[in-house]
Design a protein around this motif. Sequence first.
Motif, PDB file in Angstrom:
ATOM      1  N   VAL A  51      44.121  44.991 127.034  1.00  0.00           N
ATOM      2  CA  VAL A  51      42.982  45.888 126.718  1.00  0.00           C
ATOM      3  C   VAL A  51      43.167  47.339 127.352  1.00  0.00           C
ATOM      4  O   VAL A  51      43.623  47.387 128.393  1.00  0.00           O
ATOM      5  CB  VAL A  51      41.763  45.122 127.628  1.00  0.00           C
ATOM      6  CG1 VAL A  51      40.586  46.213 127.361  1.00  0.00           C
ATOM      7  CG2 VAL A  51      41.507  43.904 127.022  1.00  0.00           C
ATOM      8  N   HIS A  79      41.256  50.953 127.734  1.00  0.00           N
ATOM      9  CA  HIS A  79      39.768  51.459 128.120  1.00  0.00           C
ATOM     10  C   HIS A  79      40.003  52.981 128.703  1.00  0.00           C
ATOM     11  O   HIS A  79      40.856  53.371 129.423  1.00  0.00           O
ATOM     12  CB  HIS A  79      39.187  50.756 128.935  1.00  0.00           C
ATOM     13  CG  HIS A  79      39.633  50.150 130.326  1.00  0.00           C
ATOM     14  ND1 HIS A  79      39.611  50.853 131.250  1.00  0.00           N
ATOM     15  CD2 HIS A  79      40.250  49.137 130.530  1.00  0.00           C
ATOM     16  CE1 HIS A  79      40.212  50.411 132.282  1.00  0.00           C
ATOM     17  NE2 HIS A  79      40.895  49.192 131.645  1.00  0.00           N
ATOM     18  N   VAL A 104      40.018  46.297 122.241  1.00  0.00           N
ATOM     19  CA  VAL A 104      40.990  44.790 122.299  1.00  0.00           C
ATOM     20  C   VAL A 104      41.734  44.510 121.177  1.00  0.00           C
ATOM     21  O   VAL A 104      41.130  44.311 120.024  1.00  0.00           O
ATOM     22  CB  VAL A 104      39.958  43.725 122.445  1.00  0.00           C
ATOM     23  CG1 VAL A 104      40.717  42.257 122.938  1.00  0.00           C
ATOM     24  CG2 VAL A 104      38.915  43.896 123.891  1.00  0.00           C
TER      25      VAL A 104
END
Length: 91
Positions: free
Chosen positions: A63, A65, A56
Amino acid sequence: MKVTVYTKDGCQPCRATMRWLNERAIPFEEKYTGDPANLAEAKAFGYLGAPVVVFVPAPGESVSHWYGFRPDMLDVVAHAMGKTEKTKGAA
């Protein structure tokens, strides 16, 4: 900026990811997926493998990931944090 690494027992990619972050003095939170709440969080990102890494950059920013040991993605994190060099004494 926040980095979270979801790990499991006996996971070589998990160890490699955490070692990579530690070598560059990048702070992160490790969440062990043996805890059902942490496992549910990791699965919510849509991955079944480990580690699941969540970055983040700042509140309100996108975000990032992924799962597995991904030096290419870890480089993005390092650049964003200004920590591209290994710290002194890092193996």
